[in-house]
Design an enzyme around this catalytic site. Structure first.
Site, short mmCIF file in Angstrom:
data_model
loop_
_atom_site.label_atom_id
_atom_site.label_comp_id
_atom_site.label_asym_id
_atom_site.label_seq_id
_atom_site.Cartn_x
_atom_site.Cartn_y
_atom_site.Cartn_z
CG HIS A 108 65.09 75.85 -10.34
ND1 HIS A 108 66.41 75.60 -10.56
CD2 HIS A 108 64.90 77.15 -10.67
CE1 HIS A 108 66.99 76.69 -11.03
NE2 HIS A 108 66.10 77.65 -11.10
CG ASN A 163 63.32 87.09 -20.03
OD1 ASN A 163 63.69 85.97 -19.68
ND2 ASN A 163 63.01 88.03 -19.16
CG LEU A 189 44.89 83.84 -19.44
CD1 LEU A 189 43.50 83.21 -19.50
CD2 LEU A 189 45.61 83.63 -20.77
CG ASP A 232 87.79 84.38 -22.60
OD1 ASP A 232 88.82 83.78 -22.21
OD2 ASP A 232 87.40 84.35 -23.78
#
Ligand code: GLN
Ligand code: ZN
Length: 766
Positions: A706, A129, A32, A668
């Protein structure tokens, strides 16, 4: 199973015994992907694409039914994304794509944009993900039903003689995942407008012959909605009262339903699906309201690649059989998240193979368990014996337990994972590095050119020797160093030409990982990833990056950053062993990365960047679990970065997310410099960092990598001025949003020249 007497369910209540919640759709050989990309490139027409898609759907249905499932999900196919499909179904595409005449092209325009249409935003699907497209709901959205796709996929399946069950994302999840635009209210406020459409859909599906419909409501396992139990009860009471509807199966996954489970069970729906892997396998047994429901028990992990311990799954199913009206066997979620089949993996050793189950093997497990429930365990004795043997082999395999590494990890942890105080580190690093305020750098990768890809392919096929490959990579590195010196950047990188992928590169060099040959999983649209399998204790046999880094450093007097991927990101982008807490696995990876940092330092590298772009991704879906996660995730990062001296500067890099929820954790991490995606969010992240008293250095991205757009000098300078208003220039770095590997060398050169000029400009204004 008996239907509650008050509900107008179909006269003869149907049931099923074995199913999956959904399956992969990209094709076992990514057919696909290829067809869709060919269609985009104009090499094939719509009819050719549709024929590839129809062939894949038909083969998937036949495989599922052939394996013994008596209810087969349909409408789980997608040309791009199931959330986008739902937006189409409900008439909720953004008005800006209306101008595209062809409906398939309109769909792709919403997914990917066109020259003049911005695409929908993309974000991670729960804690996976996989990325979905975020529907935009605004005053211009007029919901209306568009059931063509689901009706035609149902018709296809019926023509094939398959017991098909249409799958649709439920109204709560659809609205919770959408975002408000143009000043509209929160999408969930428009629930009442959607419910009649769902009713209409149920009636149409019943008319078209569907006996079951699956409505997916994974949002019910999160803390996103204000009162999920009340909302679930209200919605499914209403939908349950639809006259002449199919039987309703509400599927949930990725966690436990908590209070929403009894609430759903009080409604007239016939079946409820629960994830007994991610959600624990005890809770449903204690819900008396389930007594007249079909409980669809997700005992086969749909998200990870380990074979099911059949004995233990049968135990779980036996416990549930006593409390629910009936029990069907299922995967915990769609198998979209695992590769197609082990058939294509020819390089696995027999032991490893016996521990694994990809999509097709999971379907077989479901069928086996369902047969055991119906005909007794003797009927599948061989499968149970094979499963027990695999479980025993995995438990006793020496690769899973390296006591030397475990002992060393304990020693290092016991000696503490804190670095010296930040201001002392700062002073020592300043004295050594002499960097200006607003120092300029990049995030690591440079464009992956055709030559790089060619060299990698040639090396894989044996066409060139490893020595020749190394020579070509070094030539790339020399080129990238030269480019950066010409542009005038302050801190250089080697450009990562040798890395196909920032996780796989390390996985290939660490013991305890296995790389699949064809284990592709859809990440978004036509984009697939091949996560490595982390099956055993992690050992670093030898340095992984030192040669490349020192070669790059030998070419310049400017500092070259060593580039490593952090433990949490390696964990997040791999299939991870499920036989010990994630935190333990993270620490093992962290120890390997720590050893690498120490080796880089000894080799003369003065700055080391440990990337953690996936830090946000693994954040648990339930609020009360977040703190514990952040504690171990931060701990693993600190373990990986605290082996070096105070004068070695540690950078980290974060991207791909909204950082609000984890801003405290970012502090942190205690990195000396944190580069963070910000170009699209206009520096808001700096205010968030200030608000929590963040005191080390930060490089907010000022170049959106991007997009092919090259930002101008003045535009970057404006971003920097905004940044300087929030954070003193001495603590600010100037860098792009992320790595440059997807961009072209021309774009990158122009953008970085502007970036360096903008830094000089704003530096002069200080
Ligand atoms: N160092 C990596 C690169 O530049 C970071 C990539 C990422 O954040 N996803 O490519
Ligand atoms: Zn990044």
């Amino acid at each position: 199973m008996t239907a509650p007497s008050a509900s107008p369910t179909p006269s003869a209540s149907p049931t099923f015994r074995a199913t999956v919640l959904g399956s992969p759709r990209i094709g076992a050989h990514r057919e696909l992907k290829r067809a869709t990309e060919s269609y985009w490139a104009g090499r094939i027409d719509r009819a050719q694409l549709e024929s590839v898609a129809a062939g894949l759907r038909s083969a998937t249905r036949a495989a599922l039914a052939g394996a013994g499932l008596d209810s087969v999900p349909v409408n789980t196919f997608s040309y791009y994304d199931q959330v986008l499909d739902t937006a189409v179904l409900l008439g909720a595409l953004p008005p800006r794509v209306d101008a595209v005449p062809d409906d398939l092209d309109r769909y792709f325009a919403a997914a990917r944009g066109t020259a003049d249409i911005l695409p929908l935003e993309m974000t991670k699907w729960f804690d996976t993900n996989y990325h979905y497209l975020v529907p935009e709901i605004g005053p211009g959205t007029t919901f209306h039903l568009n059931p063509g796709k689901v009706l035609s996929e149902l018709a296809e399946a019926r023509a094939q003689g398959i017991p098909a069950r249409p799958v649709v994302i439920g109204p709560l999840t659809f609205l919770a995942l959408s975002k408000a635009v143009d000043g509209g209210p929160a999408p969930i406020e428009r629930l009442d407008e959607l419910l009649p459409l769902y009713r209409d859909l149920l009636e149409q599906l019943a008319g078209a012959g569907a006996r079951w419909v699956q409505l997916d409501e994974p949002v019910l396992v999160t803390d996103t909605l204000d009162d999920p139990a009340a909302l679930a009860e209200g919605v499914y009471q209403y939908l349950g009262e639809t006259s002449g509807r199919p039987a309703l199966f509400v599927a949930t996954y990725f966690g436990a339903l908590d209070g929403a489970l009894p609430a759903l069970a009080r409604t007239p729906v016939e079946a409820i699906g629960v994830d007994l892997v991610a959600g624990g396998d005890r809770a449903p047994a204690a819900i008396p309201e389930l007594a007249d429901k079909l409980l669809v028990a997700g005992v086969v992990d749909g998200r990870n690649i380990w074979a099911t311990d059949l004995e233990s799954a049968l135990g779980t199913l036996a416990r549930l059989s006593g409390s629910a009206g009936a029990v069907a066997v299922s995967t915990s979620c769609s198998t979209l998240h695992v590769p197609y089949s082990l058939d294509q993996e020819t390089e696995l050793d027999a032991a490893l193979r016996s521990w694994l189950a990809f999509g097709a093997e999971k379907v077989a497990e479901v069928a086996t368990l369902a047969t055991a429930l119906r005909d007794g365990r003797e009927s599948v004795a061989d499968a149970i014996a094979a499963s027990a043997a695999a479980v025993a082999s995995r438990k006793s395999d020496p690769r899973l337990h390296n006591s030397a590494v475990r002992a060393r990890l304990q020693t290092v942890l016991a000696s503490g994972i804190a670095r010296g105080p930040a201001d002392r580190r700062r002073a020592r690093q300043d004295a050594r590095l002499h960097l200006p305020a607003l120092a300029t750098t990049t995030i690591g990768s440079y464009p992956q050119t055709v030559e790089i890809r060619k060299a990698r392919a040639a090396m894989k096929s044996g066409e060139i020797t490893p020595a020749e490959y190394e020579r070509r990579m070094k030539a790339e590195i020399a080129e990238v160093i030269r480019l950066q010196e010409t542009i005038g950047l302050d801190v250089l990188v080697h450009g990562e030409p040798e890395r196909n992928d920032m996780v796989q590169y390390f996985a290939e060099q660490l013991d305890g990982f296995f790389a699949t040959q064809n284990g592709w999983v859809q990440s978004y649209g036509t984009r697939c990833v091949r996560p490595p399998i982390l099956y055993g204790d992690v050992v670093r046999p030898k340095p992984m990056t030192v040669d490349w880094a020192t070669y790059a450093q030998s070419l310049t007097t400017k500092p070259v950053k060593g580039m490593l991927t952090g433990p949490v990101t390696i964990l997040a982008w791999s299939f991870v062993r499920d036989d010990q807490p994630l935190a333990d696995t993270a620490n093992q990876i962290a120890l390997a990365i720590r050893d690498e940092t120490v080796d880089l330092e000894s080799a003369g590298i003065t700055i080391i960047q440990v990337d953690e772009p996936a830090l946000r991704e693994l954040l648990p879906l339930r609020s009360h679990q977040k703190e514990a996660y952040l504690r171990w995730a931060v701990g693993a990062f600190r373990l990986s970065t605290s082996g070096v001296g105070d004068s070695t500067q540690i950078h980290t890099h974060l991207c791909y997310s909204e950082f609000g929820e984890i801003i405290g954790a970012i502090a942190d991490l205690d990195a000396d410099v944190t580069s963070i995606e910000a170009a699209r969010s206009h520096m808001e992240v700096l205010d968030d960092l200030n608000a929590i008293g963040f005191s080390t250095s930060v490089g907010p991205g000022v170049y959106d990598i991007h997009s092919p757009r090259v930002p101008g000098t003045e535009e970057i300078a404006e971003s920097l001025r905004a940044a300087v208003r929030a954070i003193p220039a001495g603590r600010l770095w100037v860098n792009p949003d992320c790595g440059l590997k997807t961009r072209s060398t021309d774009e990158v050169t122009a953008a970085l020249q502007n970036l360096v000029q903008a830094a000089e400009l704003v530096r002069a204004e200080q």
